[in-house]
Design a protein around this motif. Structure first.
Motif, short mmCIF file in Angstrom:
data_model
loop_
_atom_site.label_atom_id
_atom_site.label_comp_id
_atom_site.label_asym_id
_atom_site.label_seq_id
_atom_site.Cartn_x
_atom_site.Cartn_y
_atom_site.Cartn_z
N GLN A 128 -57.00 -63.19 -6.63
CA GLN A 128 -57.17 -63.89 -7.90
C GLN A 128 -58.25 -63.27 -8.77
O GLN A 128 -58.30 -63.51 -9.99
N ALA A 129 -59.14 -62.48 -8.17
CA ALA A 129 -60.20 -61.84 -8.94
C ALA A 129 -59.74 -60.57 -9.65
O ALA A 129 -60.44 -60.08 -10.55
N ILE A 130 -58.59 -60.05 -9.29
CA ILE A 130 -58.13 -58.78 -9.88
C ILE A 130 -57.94 -58.87 -11.40
O ILE A 130 -58.36 -57.96 -12.13
N PRO A 131 -57.33 -59.93 -11.95
CA PRO A 131 -57.23 -60.01 -13.41
C PRO A 131 -58.59 -60.00 -14.10
O PRO A 131 -58.73 -59.43 -15.20
N THR A 132 -59.61 -60.58 -13.47
CA THR A 132 -60.95 -60.56 -14.06
C THR A 132 -61.50 -59.13 -14.07
O THR A 132 -62.12 -58.70 -15.05
N GLY B 21 -64.87 -61.62 -4.05
CA GLY B 21 -63.80 -62.09 -4.92
C GLY B 21 -63.90 -63.55 -5.30
O GLY B 21 -63.68 -63.93 -6.46
N HIS B 22 -64.25 -64.40 -4.33
CA HIS B 22 -64.31 -65.83 -4.63
C HIS B 22 -65.27 -66.53 -3.67
O HIS B 22 -65.64 -65.98 -2.62
N ARG B 23 -65.64 -67.74 -4.03
CA ARG B 23 -66.52 -68.54 -3.20
C ARG B 23 -65.66 -69.41 -2.27
O ARG B 23 -64.87 -70.23 -2.71
N SER B 24 -65.83 -69.23 -0.98
CA SER B 24 -65.12 -70.02 0.01
C SER B 24 -65.77 -71.40 0.16
O SER B 24 -66.94 -71.58 -0.18
N THR B 25 -65.02 -72.35 0.68
CA THR B 25 -65.60 -73.66 1.00
C THR B 25 -66.34 -73.64 2.32
O THR B 25 -67.00 -74.63 2.67
N GLU B 26 -66.26 -72.53 3.08
CA GLU B 26 -66.97 -72.44 4.36
C GLU B 26 -68.45 -72.12 4.13
O GLU B 26 -68.77 -71.14 3.46
N PRO B 27 -69.36 -72.93 4.67
CA PRO B 27 -70.79 -72.69 4.44
C PRO B 27 -71.27 -71.34 4.94
O PRO B 27 -72.19 -70.75 4.35
N ALA B 28 -70.66 -70.82 6.00
CA ALA B 28 -71.09 -69.52 6.52
C ALA B 28 -70.90 -68.41 5.49
O ALA B 28 -71.66 -67.44 5.47
N THR C 68 -72.53 -61.97 -5.41
CA THR C 68 -72.22 -63.22 -6.10
C THR C 68 -70.71 -63.30 -6.31
O THR C 68 -70.13 -62.42 -6.96
N PRO C 69 -70.04 -64.32 -5.79
CA PRO C 69 -68.59 -64.43 -5.96
C PRO C 69 -68.17 -64.46 -7.43
O PRO C 69 -68.87 -65.03 -8.28
N ILE C 70 -67.06 -63.84 -7.72
CA ILE C 70 -66.54 -63.80 -9.08
C ILE C 70 -65.93 -65.13 -9.48
O ILE C 70 -66.16 -65.63 -10.58
N LEU C 71 -65.17 -65.73 -8.57
CA LEU C 71 -64.46 -66.98 -8.86
C LEU C 71 -64.90 -68.09 -7.91
O LEU C 71 -65.37 -67.83 -6.80
N ASP C 72 -64.72 -69.32 -8.35
CA ASP C 72 -64.96 -70.48 -7.50
C ASP C 72 -63.84 -71.48 -7.76
O ASP C 72 -63.91 -72.30 -8.67
N LEU C 73 -62.78 -71.36 -6.98
CA LEU C 73 -61.57 -72.17 -7.18
C LEU C 73 -61.35 -73.18 -6.06
O LEU C 73 -60.29 -73.81 -5.99
N GLY C 74 -62.33 -73.32 -5.16
CA GLY C 74 -62.18 -74.25 -4.05
C GLY C 74 -61.16 -73.81 -3.03
O GLY C 74 -60.60 -74.63 -2.30
N LEU C 75 -60.92 -72.50 -2.93
CA LEU C 75 -59.89 -72.00 -2.03
C LEU C 75 -60.42 -71.90 -0.59
O LEU C 75 -61.59 -71.56 -0.37
N ARG C 76 -59.55 -72.14 0.39
CA ARG C 76 -59.91 -71.95 1.79
C ARG C 76 -58.71 -71.46 2.62
O ARG C 76 -58.68 -71.60 3.82
#
Length: 339
Positions: free
Chosen positions: A317-321, A282-289, A300-308
């Motif tokens: 948040q990826a559902i509307p996409t 769904g999204h790219r986490s700020t955690e390196p793991a 490949t994450p759909i979104l990159d919103l800086g969420l953690r």
């Protein structure tokens, strides 16, 4: 280890979807990732266009971790946050409401102290808390398997969903995830440890040292995924892995959230090869793991919103996409119909 047969998404539906996408009133490939997601959904649903994504459900797997001392927040926050989820005032419940998703909380290992919660929340509870993984196992023998089966049962209970999202709540869970990812993928602890709830400086150094000590302690025992979960994981992590496997076996698309569900996904794919075909990031986490986990899974994450935040909030948040991806293949006209 038991066998968990996973069906493949429908290749014929995917091929039909790709042909239709190329024939829409647009240059070929001009809608980019939306076209890829539309074909993925078509294959998952076995029909073109894919079904509407009306029934989206989030299951938050909650539990305390013995390494919570490394967090910026005390262990008691886990239990308090479960009550916030139930009151509908958490981040994920507020965000889920915006897309019409339902949120359920499953207590696998919350260390409650005097609070009363509905029986349906604790129906699959395995234990109270988990061991401090740098000095002891997270779980007792057999508990990883029991939690895995609990997660499968929860997915079965949610079998009517069009999309499932695994969420998480547990102070200290990024420490556990870093250890499991490091052990699963053979990575140095320093490369997988992130800031979690916001630690830095000496606190981050201590967190890294805890992960390194945990991985060293469990060395020689991590080849088997259930033994790895026993030594380094948690009941809620094992349950999330079971949830992901059962969803794949039932052909239910899953949108992964951040580091917690990504870690569970690495283990789940090892237990049930091919299950990852039913998951999106769904999204790219700020955690390196999480980045290492996504690379290992080929996602490949759909979104990159800086969420953690976790909780399933990023995946929601990826559902509307995804709904937009379905709309283009369902509602756009065809070049062949132009006059």
């Amino acid at each position: 280890m038991p066998s968990f047969p996973v069906p493949a998404p429908d290749p014929a539906a995917r091929a039909t979807a790709l042909d239709r996408l190329d024939g829409l009133v647009k240059p070929v490939g001009s809608l980019g990732r939306l076209e890829e997601l539309a074909a993925w959904l078509s294959a998952a649903h076995g029909v073109v266009p894919p079904r509407p994504l009306d029934d989206v459900r989030v299951v938050v797997f909650a539990g305390d971790h013995g390494v919570s001392a490394q967090s910026a927040y005390p262990r008691e926050i886990t239990a308090a946050m479960v009550r916030v989820f139930l009151a509908g005032r958490s981040g994920v419940t507020v965000l889920a409401a915006q897309v019409g998703a339902k949120v359920r909380v499953a207590d696998l290992a919350v260390d409650w102290d005097g609070f009363q919660v509905p029986d349906e929340v604790t129906a699959h509870k395995i234990r109270r808390g988990s061991g401090a993984i740098d000095v002891e196992d997270a779980l007792a023998p057999g508990e990883a398997q029991a939690a895995f089966e609990a997660g499968r049962a929860i997915a079965a209970e949610e079998a009517g969903a069009h999309v499932l999202i695994p969420g998480d709540m547990g102070i200290g869970n990024t420490t556990v995830c870093a250890a499991v990812v490091a052990a699963s993928l053979g990575l140095p602890s320093a490369e997988v440890v992130g800031t979690g709830t916001g630690v830095s400086g000496e606190a981050l150094e201590r967190k890294t040292a805890v992960v390194a000590a945990a991985v060293r302690r469990a060395s020689g025992r991590v080849a088997d995924p259930f033994e790895r979960l026993t030594a380094l994981g948690s009941a809620c992590l094992a349950a999330t892995a079971g949830f992901l496997v059962e969803a794949a076996m039932r052909r239910i698309p899953v949108v992964l959230d951040g580091i917690f569900s990504a870690t569970a996904a690495v283990v789940a794919e090892e237990i049930a090869p091919g299950a990852r075909q039913w998951w999106l990031a769904g999204h790219r986490s700020t955690e390196p793991a999480q980045a290492f986990a996504m690379k290992a899974l080929g996602l490949t994450p759909i979104l990159d919103l800086g969420l953690r935040l976790g909780e399933g909030s990023g995946a929601v948040q990826a559902i509307p996409t995804l709904r937009a991806a379905r709309a283009i293949i369902a509602d756009m006209g065809l070049l062949a119909d132009l006059t």
